[in-house]
Motif scaffolding. Structure first.
Motif, PDB file in Angstrom:
ATOM      1  N   TRP A  83       0.858  -1.188   0.000  1.00  0.00           N
ATOM      2  CA  TRP A  83       0.000   0.000   0.000  1.00  0.00           C
ATOM      3  C   TRP A  83       0.892   1.235   0.000  1.00  0.00           C
ATOM      4  O   TRP A  83       1.889   1.316   0.692  1.00  0.00           O
ATOM      5  N   GLN A  85       0.502   5.632  -0.616  1.00  0.00           N
ATOM      6  CA  GLN A  85      -0.210   6.853  -0.982  1.00  0.00           C
ATOM      7  C   GLN A  85       0.730   7.750  -1.767  1.00  0.00           C
ATOM      8  O   GLN A  85       1.849   8.033  -1.335  1.00  0.00           O
ATOM      9  N   ARG A  86       0.285   8.211  -2.935  1.00  0.00           N
ATOM     10  CA  ARG A  86       1.120   9.029  -3.792  1.00  0.00           C
ATOM     11  C   ARG A  86       1.101  10.482  -3.337  1.00  0.00           C
ATOM     12  O   ARG A  86       0.041  11.067  -3.092  1.00  0.00           O
ATOM     13  N   GLY A 132      -2.388  12.149  -3.723  1.00  0.00           N
ATOM     14  CA  GLY A 132      -3.068  11.681  -2.519  1.00  0.00           C
ATOM     15  C   GLY A 132      -3.786  10.362  -2.729  1.00  0.00           C
ATOM     16  O   GLY A 132      -4.409   9.841  -1.796  1.00  0.00           O
ATOM     17  N   TRP A 175      -4.125   6.184  -3.753  1.00  0.00           N
ATOM     18  CA  TRP A 175      -3.455   5.011  -3.189  1.00  0.00           C
ATOM     19  C   TRP A 175      -3.237   3.897  -4.202  1.00  0.00           C
ATOM     20  O   TRP A 175      -4.127   3.598  -5.009  1.00  0.00           O
ATOM     21  N   SER A 189      -8.766   6.152  -0.952  1.00  0.00           N
ATOM     22  CA  SER A 189      -8.317   5.886   0.415  1.00  0.00           C
ATOM     23  C   SER A 189      -7.781   4.463   0.469  1.00  0.00           C
ATOM     24  O   SER A 189      -8.044   3.641  -0.424  1.00  0.00           O
ATOM     25  N   MET A 190      -7.040   4.172   1.525  1.00  0.00           N
ATOM     26  CA  MET A 190      -6.533   2.813   1.672  1.00  0.00           C
ATOM     27  C   MET A 190      -7.686   1.826   1.853  1.00  0.00           C
ATOM     28  O   MET A 190      -7.687   0.752   1.255  1.00  0.00           O
TER      29      MET A 190
END
Length: 223
Positions: free
Chosen positions: A166, A168-169, A173, A175, A201-202
Protein backbone atom coordinates in the motif's frame (compact mmCIF):
# COMPACT_ATOMS: atom_id res chain seq x y z
CA UNK A 1 -4.64 -16.37 -11.16
CA UNK A 2 -3.06 -19.83 -11.52
CA UNK A 3 -4.41 -23.10 -10.07
CA UNK A 4 -1.50 -25.30 -8.99
CA UNK A 5 -3.42 -28.57 -9.32
CA UNK A 6 -6.27 -30.01 -11.34
CA UNK A 7 -6.71 -30.07 -15.10
CA UNK A 8 -6.93 -26.30 -15.66
CA UNK A 9 -3.36 -25.30 -14.81
CA UNK A 10 -3.20 -22.09 -16.83
CA UNK A 11 -2.92 -18.42 -15.96
CA UNK A 12 -6.12 -16.40 -16.12
CA UNK A 13 -5.75 -12.62 -16.37
CA UNK A 14 -8.70 -10.27 -15.83
CA UNK A 15 -8.39 -6.69 -17.08
CA UNK A 16 -5.41 -5.09 -18.78
CA UNK A 17 -2.09 -6.63 -17.77
CA UNK A 18 -0.21 -3.33 -17.64
CA UNK A 19 2.47 -2.25 -15.17
CA UNK A 20 1.73 -0.93 -11.68
CA UNK A 21 3.98 0.30 -8.88
CA UNK A 22 4.58 -2.57 -6.50
CA UNK A 23 4.66 -0.80 -3.13
CA UNK A 24 5.53 -3.46 -0.53
CA UNK A 25 4.65 -6.58 -2.52
CA UNK A 26 8.17 -6.18 -3.98
CA UNK A 27 9.51 -7.40 -0.64
CA UNK A 28 8.80 -10.98 -1.74
CA UNK A 29 10.86 -10.31 -4.86
CA UNK A 30 13.67 -8.77 -2.79
CA UNK A 31 13.76 -11.86 -0.57
CA UNK A 32 13.81 -14.12 -3.63
CA UNK A 33 16.82 -12.17 -4.90
CA UNK A 34 18.58 -12.52 -1.52
CA UNK A 35 18.02 -16.28 -1.56
CA UNK A 36 19.13 -16.66 -5.17
CA UNK A 37 22.32 -14.76 -4.44
CA UNK A 38 22.95 -16.96 -1.40
CA UNK A 39 22.42 -20.08 -3.48
CA UNK A 40 24.82 -18.73 -6.10
CA UNK A 41 27.44 -18.41 -3.37
CA UNK A 42 26.84 -22.02 -2.34
CA UNK A 43 25.19 -21.23 0.98
CA UNK A 44 21.83 -20.74 2.66
CA UNK A 45 20.59 -17.43 4.05
CA UNK A 46 22.63 -16.21 7.00
CA UNK A 47 21.16 -15.53 10.43
CA UNK A 48 21.51 -11.81 9.76
CA UNK A 49 19.69 -12.05 6.43
CA UNK A 50 16.89 -13.96 8.11
CA UNK A 51 16.77 -11.35 10.87
CA UNK A 52 15.92 -8.77 8.20
CA UNK A 53 13.74 -11.04 6.03
CA UNK A 54 11.34 -12.02 8.81
CA UNK A 55 10.15 -8.50 9.74
CA UNK A 56 10.25 -7.43 6.08
CA UNK A 57 7.66 -10.05 5.13
CA UNK A 58 5.72 -10.63 8.35
CA UNK A 59 5.45 -6.98 9.40
CA UNK A 60 6.30 -5.21 6.11
CA UNK A 61 9.21 -3.50 7.85
CA UNK A 62 10.66 -0.83 5.54
CA UNK A 63 14.01 -0.48 7.32
CA UNK A 64 14.65 -4.20 6.83
CA UNK A 65 13.68 -3.87 3.17
CA UNK A 66 16.08 -0.94 2.78
CA UNK A 67 18.95 -3.08 4.08
CA UNK A 68 18.24 -6.07 1.86
CA UNK A 69 17.57 -3.84 -1.16
CA UNK A 70 21.06 -2.44 -0.80
CA UNK A 71 22.51 -5.90 -0.24
CA UNK A 72 21.12 -7.32 -3.49
CA UNK A 73 22.47 -4.35 -5.44
CA UNK A 74 19.24 -2.35 -5.68
CA UNK A 75 17.42 -2.41 -9.05
CA UNK A 76 20.21 -4.12 -11.04
CA UNK A 77 20.33 -6.96 -8.52
CA UNK A 78 16.55 -7.33 -8.53
CA UNK A 79 16.41 -7.26 -12.32
CA UNK A 80 19.12 -9.91 -12.55
CA UNK A 81 17.24 -12.21 -10.17
CA UNK A 82 13.99 -11.64 -12.04
CA UNK A 83 15.60 -12.60 -15.32
CA UNK A 84 16.49 -15.96 -13.78
CA UNK A 85 12.94 -16.32 -12.44
CA UNK A 86 11.39 -15.71 -15.85
CA UNK A 87 9.87 -12.30 -15.09
CA UNK A 88 9.67 -10.16 -18.23
CA UNK A 89 7.67 -7.06 -17.28
CA UNK A 90 9.21 -6.00 -13.95
CA UNK A 91 11.70 -3.16 -13.53
CA UNK A 92 13.38 -2.30 -10.24
CA UNK A 93 12.66 1.11 -8.73
CA UNK A 94 15.10 4.02 -8.98
CA UNK A 95 17.81 4.46 -6.36
CA UNK A 96 16.55 3.44 -2.93
CA UNK A 97 12.87 3.56 -3.98
CA UNK A 98 12.16 -0.15 -4.12
CA UNK A 99 8.42 0.56 -3.71
CA UNK A 100 8.40 2.20 -7.15
CA UNK A 101 9.42 -1.04 -8.83
CA UNK A 102 7.04 -1.55 -11.76
CA UNK A 103 5.43 -4.94 -12.36
CA UNK A 104 2.50 -6.70 -14.01
CA UNK A 105 0.01 -9.19 -12.59
CA UNK A 106 1.32 -11.94 -14.87
CA UNK A 107 4.88 -11.32 -13.66
CA UNK A 108 3.72 -11.57 -10.06
CA UNK A 109 2.16 -14.94 -10.88
CA UNK A 110 5.53 -16.00 -12.30
CA UNK A 111 7.19 -14.92 -9.07
CA UNK A 112 4.62 -16.78 -6.98
CA UNK A 113 5.10 -19.88 -9.13
CA UNK A 114 8.82 -19.70 -8.37
CA UNK A 115 7.98 -19.63 -4.65
CA UNK A 116 5.04 -22.04 -4.44
CA UNK A 117 5.32 -24.17 -7.57
CA UNK A 118 7.38 -27.24 -8.24
CA UNK A 119 7.42 -27.29 -12.04
CA UNK A 120 8.27 -24.98 -14.90
CA UNK A 121 4.88 -23.41 -15.62
CA UNK A 122 4.30 -20.54 -16.12
CA UNK A 123 7.78 -19.31 -15.17
CA UNK A 124 10.46 -20.94 -17.27
CA UNK A 125 12.79 -20.92 -14.28
CA UNK A 126 10.38 -21.61 -11.41
CA UNK A 127 12.70 -24.37 -10.19
CA UNK A 128 15.60 -21.92 -9.65
CA UNK A 129 14.74 -21.34 -5.99
CA UNK A 130 15.88 -24.34 -3.98
CA UNK A 131 13.31 -26.33 -2.01
CA UNK A 132 14.60 -24.88 1.27
CA UNK A 133 14.40 -21.34 -0.09
CA UNK A 134 10.85 -21.84 -1.32
CA UNK A 135 9.78 -23.30 2.01
CA UNK A 136 11.28 -20.34 3.87
CA UNK A 137 9.39 -17.74 1.81
CA UNK A 138 6.18 -19.76 2.09
CA UNK A 139 6.49 -19.90 5.88
CA UNK A 140 6.94 -16.14 6.19
CA UNK A 141 4.03 -15.34 3.85
CA UNK A 142 1.82 -17.75 5.80
CA UNK A 143 2.45 -15.91 9.06
CA UNK A 144 2.11 -12.18 8.35
CA UNK A 145 0.77 -10.11 11.21
CA UNK A 146 -3.01 -10.13 11.62
CA UNK A 147 -3.53 -6.55 10.49
CA UNK A 148 -1.83 -7.30 7.16
CA UNK A 149 -3.71 -10.49 6.28
CA UNK A 150 -6.29 -8.80 4.05
CA UNK A 151 -6.24 -8.98 0.26
CA UNK A 152 -6.21 -12.23 -1.72
CA UNK A 153 -7.06 -14.11 1.48
CA UNK A 154 -10.62 -12.82 0.91
CA UNK A 155 -10.91 -15.32 -1.95
CA UNK A 156 -11.82 -17.80 0.76
CA UNK A 157 -10.60 -21.26 1.54
CA UNK A 158 -8.93 -23.01 4.43
CA UNK A 159 -5.48 -21.45 4.27
CA UNK A 160 -3.52 -18.65 2.62
CA UNK A 161 -0.10 -17.05 2.28
CA UNK A 162 -0.01 -13.36 1.42
CA UNK A 163 2.04 -10.20 1.00
CA UNK A 164 0.30 -6.88 0.56
CA UNK A 165 1.45 -3.46 -0.57
CA UNK A 166 0.00 0.00 0.00
CA UNK A 167 1.34 3.39 -1.00
CA UNK A 168 -0.21 6.85 -0.98
CA UNK A 169 1.12 9.03 -3.79
CA UNK A 170 2.40 12.44 -2.74
CA UNK A 171 1.34 14.21 -5.94
CA UNK A 172 -2.30 13.06 -5.97
CA UNK A 173 -3.07 11.68 -2.52
CA UNK A 174 -4.38 8.54 -4.24
CA UNK A 175 -3.46 5.01 -3.19
CA UNK A 176 -1.78 2.02 -4.81
CA UNK A 177 -3.13 -1.15 -3.18
CA UNK A 178 -1.79 -4.59 -4.15
CA UNK A 179 -2.01 -8.16 -2.87
CA UNK A 180 -0.23 -11.35 -3.95
CA UNK A 181 -0.13 -14.87 -2.62
CA UNK A 182 -1.69 -18.30 -2.42
CA UNK A 183 -5.04 -19.50 -1.13
CA UNK A 184 -6.46 -23.01 -0.78
CA UNK A 185 -10.13 -23.71 -1.45
CA UNK A 186 -11.78 -27.14 -1.63
CA UNK A 187 -8.34 -28.68 -1.50
CA UNK A 188 -7.11 -26.73 -4.52
CA UNK A 189 -4.08 -24.43 -4.23
CA UNK A 190 -4.29 -21.26 -6.32
CA UNK A 191 -1.92 -18.35 -6.89
CA UNK A 192 -3.35 -14.86 -7.25
CA UNK A 193 -2.08 -11.33 -7.81
CA UNK A 194 -4.35 -8.29 -7.64
CA UNK A 195 -2.81 -4.91 -8.51
CA UNK A 196 -4.59 -1.56 -8.35
CA UNK A 197 -3.99 2.19 -8.27
CA UNK A 198 -5.82 5.51 -7.88
CA UNK A 199 -8.02 4.53 -4.91
CA UNK A 200 -9.19 7.55 -2.91
CA UNK A 201 -8.32 5.89 0.41
CA UNK A 202 -6.53 2.81 1.67
CA UNK A 203 -9.79 1.28 2.90
CA UNK A 204 -11.40 1.79 -0.49
CA UNK A 205 -8.42 0.15 -2.18
CA UNK A 206 -8.51 -2.83 0.18
CA UNK A 207 -12.23 -3.31 -0.50
CA UNK A 208 -11.57 -3.15 -4.24
CA UNK A 209 -8.74 -5.69 -4.09
CA UNK A 210 -10.75 -8.10 -1.95
CA UNK A 211 -13.79 -7.76 -4.20
CA UNK A 212 -11.66 -8.55 -7.25
CA UNK A 213 -10.06 -11.50 -5.44
CA UNK A 214 -13.44 -13.03 -4.60
CA UNK A 215 -14.84 -12.47 -8.09
CA UNK A 216 -11.71 -13.85 -9.77
CA UNK A 217 -11.72 -16.98 -7.63
CA UNK A 218 -15.41 -17.63 -8.31
CA UNK A 219 -14.97 -17.17 -12.06
CA UNK A 220 -11.77 -19.16 -12.45
CA UNK A 221 -12.76 -22.06 -10.21
CA UNK A 222 -16.16 -22.36 -11.88
CA UNK A 223 -14.53 -23.19 -15.23
Amino acid sequence: MLPLDGANRKVTVFGDDHAYDTASIVKVDILAAVLLQAQGAGRTATAQERAYAQPMIQHSDNAAANTLWRQIGRAPGLDSANKRLGLTGTKGGPGNKWGLTRTTASDQIRLLAAVFGSGGTPATASGVLAKESRAYVQTLMSSVERGQSWGISAAGGSSWAVKNGWLQRDATGLWDINSIGLFTVNGHRCLMAVLSDRSTSMSEGVKLVESVARATARSALAN
